[in-house]
Design a protein around this motif. Structure first.
Motif, PDB file in Angstrom:
ATOM      1  N   ILE A   5      -0.769  -8.066  41.465  1.00  0.00           N
ATOM      2  CA  ILE A   5       0.161  -8.124  40.374  1.00  0.00           C
ATOM      3  C   ILE A   5      -0.122  -9.488  39.777  1.00  0.00           C
ATOM      4  CG2 ILE A   5       2.559  -8.051  39.425  1.00  0.00           C
ATOM      5  CD1 ILE A   5       1.652  -5.660  40.266  1.00  0.00           C
ATOM      6  N   VAL A   6      -0.262  -9.762  38.578  1.00  0.00           N
ATOM      7  CA  VAL A   6      -0.478 -11.077  37.978  1.00  0.00           C
ATOM      8  C   VAL A   6       0.348 -11.003  36.640  1.00  0.00           C
ATOM      9  CG1 VAL A   6      -2.015 -12.839  36.818  1.00  0.00           C
ATOM     10  CG2 VAL A   6      -2.809 -11.565  38.899  1.00  0.00           C
ATOM     11  N   SER A   7       1.480 -11.669  36.461  1.00  0.00           N
ATOM     12  CA  SER A   7       2.376 -11.879  35.372  1.00  0.00           C
ATOM     13  C   SER A   7       1.995 -12.945  34.511  1.00  0.00           C
ATOM     14  CB  SER A   7       3.788 -12.049  36.099  1.00  0.00           C
ATOM     15  OG  SER A   7       4.669 -12.222  34.828  1.00  0.00           O
ATOM     16  N   PRO A   8       1.622 -12.352  33.247  1.00  0.00           N
ATOM     17  CA  PRO A   8       1.378 -13.557  32.236  1.00  0.00           C
ATOM     18  C   PRO A   8       2.619 -14.209  32.014  1.00  0.00           C
ATOM     19  CG  PRO A   8       1.702 -11.320  31.318  1.00  0.00           C
ATOM     20  CD  PRO A   8       1.896 -10.944  32.774  1.00  0.00           C
ATOM     21  N   ASN A   9       3.848 -13.975  32.463  1.00  0.00           N
ATOM     22  CA  ASN A   9       5.075 -14.639  32.132  1.00  0.00           C
ATOM     23  C   ASN A   9       5.437 -15.677  33.503  1.00  0.00           C
ATOM     24  OD1 ASN A   9       5.385 -13.450  29.728  1.00  0.00           O
ATOM     25  ND2 ASN A   9       6.162 -11.797  30.729  1.00  0.00           N
ATOM     26  N   ALA A  10       4.707 -15.857  34.257  1.00  0.00           N
ATOM     27  CA  ALA A  10       4.995 -16.283  35.670  1.00  0.00           C
ATOM     28  C   ALA A  10       3.876 -17.722  35.660  1.00  0.00           C
ATOM     29  CB  ALA A  10       4.905 -15.743  36.705  1.00  0.00           C
ATOM     30  N   PRO A  11       4.431 -18.892  36.345  1.00  0.00           N
ATOM     31  CA  PRO A  11       3.227 -19.790  36.443  1.00  0.00           C
ATOM     32  C   PRO A  11       2.008 -19.367  36.778  1.00  0.00           C
ATOM     33  CG  PRO A  11       5.399 -20.684  37.237  1.00  0.00           C
ATOM     34  CD  PRO A  11       5.517 -19.125  37.059  1.00  0.00           C
TER      35      PRO A  11
END
Length: 166
Positions: A5-11
Motif C-alpha cells: 500500500i502506497v498512499s498518495p495522501n501520506a508523506p
C-alpha cells in the motif's frame, strides 16, 4: 498473497519501503513519522508530531481498507520517554475507547530527527452491506426485533416498548 500500500495522501517514504502491507485480513503499517504530507516537513514539537502521526496512520489505513478503530497492536517509539504523557493523550484521543494492544520504547534516535514514530497492525474493515430483518414477535406487536447480519457476526436489538412495561 501480500499487497503493498502506497498512499498518495501520506508523506513519501524515507527509504525503500511502502506505507503498509496487506496480507490476508491484516494490515501492517510501517513506522510513521509526523511529517506533513503537503509540505514534506516534520511537524515542530512532539505534540504536533504525534498529532500528525495519527493523521498519517489514519490516511494509510484508509487507503488499505481499514481504520484506527480496527487497530490490533501499536508500537510507539519516543526519543524521550518524558514525552510519554503528551503522546499518550494524543494517541488515546484518536481511538473511540477501544484501544489496541501497545508497546512503547525510548530509542536513541529516529529518522529525520523525529521525536515520535508509531507502527501498527490492524485488521481490514469488514466490507459489505448489513442486512436488517425486523419482526413483530412481541406482545401486541409494539416491539420490533432487529437483527443485523454481517459475515460471521450477528447483532440483535429490540426497539420500542411493550405496553405492560412502564
Amino acid at each position: 498473497m501480500k499487497q503493498s500500500i502506497v498512499s498518495p495522501n501520506a508523506p513519501a517514504a524515507l527509504g525503500p519501503y511502502c506505507h503498509a502491507t496487506v496480507s490476508g485480513k491484516l494490515v501492517f503499517v510501517s513506522g510513521t513519522l509526523g511529517i506533513d504530507p503537503a509540505s514534506g516537513k516534520l511537524a515542530e514539537g512532539v505534540e504536533a508530531q504525534a498529532t500528525q502521526v495519527m493523521k498519517n496512520l489514519e490516511t494509510v489505513l484508509k487507503e488499505a481498507g481499514s481504520s484506527l478503530q480496527h487497530a490490533l497492536k501499536a508500537t510507539i517509539f519516543l526519543t524521550d520517554l518524558n514525552d510519554f504523557a503528551a503522546v499518550n493523550k494524543i494517541y488515546g484521543d484518536a481511538f473511540l475507547g477501544v484501544y489496541p494492544a501497545r508497546s512503547c520504547f525510548q530509542v536513541s534516535k529516529l529518522p529525520g530527527g523525529a521525536s515520535v514514530e508509531i507502527e501498527l497492525i490492524a485488521e481490514l474493515a469488514r466490507r459489505g452491506v448489513a442486512l436488517a430483518v425486523a419482526s413483530n414477535k412481541f406482545q401486541a406487536g409494539t416491539e420490533k426485533l432487529v437483527r443485523l447480519f454481517f459475515p460471521g457476526v450477528e447483532f440483535a436489538a429490540v426497539f420500542g416498548q411493550r405496553p405492560d412495561v412502564p
